[in-house]
Design an enzyme around this catalytic site. Structure first.
Site, PDB file in Angstrom:
ATOM      1  N   TYR A 251      -2.125  -3.112   5.019  1.00 53.34           N
ATOM      2  CA  TYR A 251      -1.618  -2.370   3.852  1.00 53.34           C
ATOM      3  C   TYR A 251      -0.943  -3.328   2.870  1.00 53.34           C
ATOM      4  O   TYR A 251      -1.250  -3.350   1.678  1.00 53.34           O
ATOM      5  CB  TYR A 251      -0.628  -1.274   4.274  1.00 53.34           C
ATOM      6  CG  TYR A 251       0.138  -0.719   3.090  1.00 53.34           C
ATOM      7  CD1 TYR A 251      -0.483   0.108   2.167  1.00 53.34           C
ATOM      8  CD2 TYR A 251       1.479  -1.070   2.867  1.00 53.34           C
ATOM      9  CE1 TYR A 251       0.196   0.589   1.054  1.00 53.34           C
ATOM     10  CE2 TYR A 251       2.168  -0.598   1.762  1.00 53.34           C
ATOM     11  CZ  TYR A 251       1.525   0.229   0.854  1.00 53.34           C
ATOM     12  OH  TYR A 251       2.209   0.693  -0.252  1.00 53.34           O
TER      13      TYR A 251
ATOM     14  N   LYS B 240      -1.847  -4.788  -1.278  1.00 58.50           N
ATOM     15  CA  LYS B 240      -1.007  -4.865  -2.488  1.00 58.50           C
ATOM     16  C   LYS B 240      -1.057  -6.283  -3.059  1.00 58.50           C
ATOM     17  O   LYS B 240      -1.136  -6.474  -4.276  1.00 58.50           O
ATOM     18  CB  LYS B 240       0.425  -4.448  -2.165  1.00 58.50           C
ATOM     19  CG  LYS B 240       0.552  -2.969  -1.791  1.00 58.50           C
ATOM     20  CD  LYS B 240       0.100  -2.059  -2.914  1.00 58.50           C
ATOM     21  CE  LYS B 240       0.002  -0.609  -2.510  1.00 58.50           C
ATOM     22  NZ  LYS B 240      -0.680   0.245  -3.493  1.00 58.50           N
TER      23      LYS B 240
ATOM     24  N   SER C 247       4.335  -3.197  -4.347  1.00 59.13           N
ATOM     25  CA  SER C 247       5.411  -2.924  -3.388  1.00 59.13           C
ATOM     26  C   SER C 247       6.223  -4.182  -3.113  1.00 59.13           C
ATOM     27  O   SER C 247       5.690  -5.298  -3.159  1.00 59.13           O
ATOM     28  CB  SER C 247       4.766  -2.433  -2.085  1.00 59.13           C
ATOM     29  OG  SER C 247       5.706  -2.442  -1.046  1.00 59.13           O
TER      30      SER C 247
HETATM   31  N1  LIG Z   1       6.035   5.719  -0.988  1.00 62.53           N
HETATM   32  C1  LIG Z   1       6.375   4.452  -0.822  1.00 62.53           C
HETATM   33  O1  LIG Z   1       7.288   4.146  -0.048  1.00 62.53           O
HETATM   34  C2  LIG Z   1       5.681   3.351  -1.592  1.00 62.53           C
HETATM   35  C3  LIG Z   1       6.276   2.090  -1.684  1.00 62.53           C
HETATM   36  C4  LIG Z   1       5.623   1.078  -2.386  1.00 62.53           C
HETATM   37  C5  LIG Z   1       4.377   1.325  -2.979  1.00 62.53           C
HETATM   38  N2  LIG Z   1       3.818   2.564  -2.849  1.00 62.53           N
HETATM   39  C6  LIG Z   1       2.496   2.810  -3.470  1.00 62.53           C
HETATM   40  O2  LIG Z   1       2.633   3.824  -4.439  1.00 62.53           O
HETATM   41  C7  LIG Z   1       1.431   4.583  -4.531  1.00 62.53           C
HETATM   42  C8  LIG Z   1       1.760   6.056  -4.373  1.00 62.53           C
HETATM   43  O3  LIG Z   1       2.444   6.254  -3.156  1.00 62.53           O
HETATM   44  P1  LIG Z   1       2.911   7.697  -2.685  1.00 62.53           P
HETATM   45  O4  LIG Z   1       4.075   7.504  -1.797  1.00 62.53           O
HETATM   46  O5  LIG Z   1       3.011   8.599  -3.837  1.00 62.53           O
HETATM   47  O6  LIG Z   1       1.650   8.086  -1.783  1.00 62.53           O
HETATM   48  P2  LIG Z   1       0.913   9.480  -1.611  1.00 62.53           P
HETATM   49  O7  LIG Z   1       0.022   9.356  -0.426  1.00 62.53           O
HETATM   50  O8  LIG Z   1       1.871  10.602  -1.648  1.00 62.53           O
HETATM   51  O9  LIG Z   1       0.026   9.543  -2.943  1.00 62.53           O
HETATM   52  C9  LIG Z   1      -1.229   8.900  -3.058  1.00 62.53           C
HETATM   53  C10 LIG Z   1      -2.208   9.926  -3.584  1.00 62.53           C
HETATM   54  O10 LIG Z   1      -3.479   9.296  -3.765  1.00 62.53           O
HETATM   55  C11 LIG Z   1      -4.497  10.156  -3.291  1.00 62.53           C
HETATM   56  N3  LIG Z   1      -5.640   9.313  -2.918  1.00 62.53           N
HETATM   57  C12 LIG Z   1      -5.700   8.407  -1.899  1.00 62.53           C
HETATM   58  N4  LIG Z   1      -6.918   7.846  -1.855  1.00 62.53           N
HETATM   59  C13 LIG Z   1      -7.647   8.381  -2.873  1.00 62.53           C
HETATM   60  C14 LIG Z   1      -8.976   8.197  -3.343  1.00 62.53           C
HETATM   61  N5  LIG Z   1      -9.829   7.370  -2.745  1.00 62.53           N
HETATM   62  N6  LIG Z   1      -9.381   8.914  -4.421  1.00 62.53           N
HETATM   63  C15 LIG Z   1      -8.538   9.779  -5.035  1.00 62.53           C
HETATM   64  N7  LIG Z   1      -7.272  10.003  -4.623  1.00 62.53           N
HETATM   65  C16 LIG Z   1      -6.833   9.303  -3.557  1.00 62.53           C
HETATM   66  C17 LIG Z   1      -3.859  10.921  -2.136  1.00 62.53           C
HETATM   67  O11 LIG Z   1      -4.484  12.157  -1.868  1.00 62.53           O
HETATM   68  C18 LIG Z   1      -2.428  11.102  -2.631  1.00 62.53           C
HETATM   69  O12 LIG Z   1      -2.268  12.307  -3.355  1.00 62.53           O
HETATM   70  C19 LIG Z   1       0.513   4.025  -3.457  1.00 62.53           C
HETATM   71  O13 LIG Z   1      -0.347   3.080  -4.063  1.00 62.53           O
HETATM   72  C20 LIG Z   1       1.466   3.349  -2.503  1.00 62.53           C
HETATM   73  O14 LIG Z   1       0.843   2.301  -1.796  1.00 62.53           O
HETATM   74  C21 LIG Z   1       4.439   3.585  -2.187  1.00 62.53           C
END
Ligand SMILES: NC(=O)c1ccc[n+]([C@@H]2O[C@H](COP(=O)([O-])OP(=O)(O)OC[C@H]3O[C@@H](n4cnc5c(N)ncnc54)[C@H](O)[C@@H]3O)[C@@H](O)[C@H]2O)c1
Length: 341
Positions: free
Chosen positions: A151, A155, A126
């Site tokens: 959080y 990262k 991120s």
């Molecule tokens: N959405 C944003 O703004 C953003 C920005 C930067 C980075 N990210 C990173 O991108 C990735 C995806 O983000 P997103 O927005 O799609 O989030 P999201 O919560 O929609 O998707 C994450 C998925 O991982 C699953 N999950 C969580 N813990 C788990 C575990 N222990 N075992 C199995 N499954 C598990 C959840 O059920 C979910 O479906 C994350 O790592 C997040 O930190 C997101």
């Protein structure tokens, strides 16, 4: 075609990436524990691509299950690791939950990848690692600043763990993608973002306010040194972001990477203020949005947007969608979810 494991593949960014992987012919297997998603997402994916990906409901915190999974799937050529907890505010309240879910799961997966003759790994990082960068746009060489939340720290630590593991594991090729602000939904509105409870991010809060689920939007601060006083972020359409994962994966599978650990910014290169995002919503929806200006929010940075030259030149990738395109897709999705379209 190669088989790719997508952890967190039922989530927001993961589900869009699964579709893009399928579009270019990859065979996808998803691991998700549905802690922030639902199995219904599989239906949405199938409606778009015509292919139902293999799915295992599994919690990656259970080490024995991770070991068992990889022992049953020797043919996996690439892993895209989305699974993590992502709510900044919650991470301040429950730091250990975040360190457990975001760090141990990464370690367990890397331990399995170290056993393979060749492994290709993409990590969801991120732009939060940059904090308030000293220079804009932000290049990948900008220093990583002390994390503002547990959080954000997961990262930074995650990137360090991968970098150090790559140094001693020549068979492992990894890319960390530093996302800016993903928004929007698939144009079909069959998949999109499903925030649990009150959304922490601007765009879902706007669309939920637009649909009548929230009273009004609070704009935190209009006295920043920006063109209209509100904070600036780089909003990237989730489908563009999903495509960046496909090209990053192809780069390492085809051995085109310059070292076995690389980092890329994934953004549009353009910053938008909060008021510009509101205007975009009003334009694409034809409705006016109820909002009020309130004080600055503790810990918020003023402005962040990506220098995308490295991704453009090395990955041959650039964001194609405008803010209005992304907003229109987010609005279409919100209407579909609330059955008002
Ligand atoms: N959405 C944003 O703004 C953003 C920005 C930067 C980075 N990210 C990173 O991108 C990735 C995806 O983000 P997103 O927005 O799609 O989030 P999201 O919560 O929609 O998707 C994450 C998925 O991982 C699953 N999950 C969580 N813990 C788990 C575990 N222990 N075992 C199995 N499954 C598990 C959840 O059920 C979910 O479906 C994350 O790592 C997040 O930190 C997101």
């Amino acid at each position: 075609m190669a088989k790719i494991l997508v952890t967190g593949g039922l989530g927001f960014i993961g589900s869009h990436t699964v579709v893009e992987l399928q579009e270019v012919g990859f065979d996808v297997v998803i691991i998700d524990n549905c802690s922030n998603s639902s199995e219904d997402v599989l239906e949405g994916i199938t409606k778009i691509s015509g292919i139902t990906p293999e799915f295992e409901k599994l919690d990656l915190r259970e080490k024995s299950k991770v070991i068992d999974f990889f022992s049953r799937h020797h043919d996996i050529e690439g892993i895209i690791h989305f699974a993590a907890s992502k709510a900044v505010g919650e991470s301040v309240e429950k730091p250990l939950l975040y360190y457990e879910n975001n760090i141990t799961t990464l370690v367990y997966i890397l331990q399995e990848l170290q056993k393979k003759n060749k492994a290709n790994f993409i990590f969801s990082s991120s732009c939060t690692v940059y904090g308030q960068a000293d220079e804009l746009p932000i290049t990948e060489d900008a220093p990583v600043k002390p994390a503002e939340s547990p959080y954000g720290n997961t990262k930074q630590i995650g990137e360090e763990i991968i970098s150090e593991t790559c140094k001693v594991t020549p068979s492992l090729n990894a890319i960390a993608l530093r996302y800016f602000n993903p928004i929007g939904a698939h144009a079909s509105a069959n998949i999109g973002e499903l925030p649990l409870g009150v959304p922490a991010n601007l765009v879902p809060f706007i669309t939920q306010t637009g649909i009548g689920l929230r009273e009004q939007l609070s704009v935190y601060g209009n006295d920043y040194e920006t063109r209209d006083g509100t904070a600036i972020r780089d909003y990237i359409h989730v489908v563009d972001l999903a495509k960046a994962h496909v090209v990053a994966l192809q780069r390492i599978i085809e051995g085109k990477n310059k070292s076995n650990y690389e980092v890329f910014n994934v953004g549009t290169g353009t910053g938008s203020t909060v008021l510009e995002v509101i205007n975009s919503f009003e334009k694409v929806s034809g409705d006016s949005l109820k909002y009020k200006i309130v004080g600055r929010r503790e810990g918020d940075i003023v402005a962040a947007y990506a220098d995308t030259n490295k991704a453009n030149n090395e990955l041959g990738w650039s964001a194609q969608s405008t803010l209005d395109d992304a907003m229109a897709s987010a609005w279409k999705w919100e209407q579909k979810v609330r059955n008002k379209s």
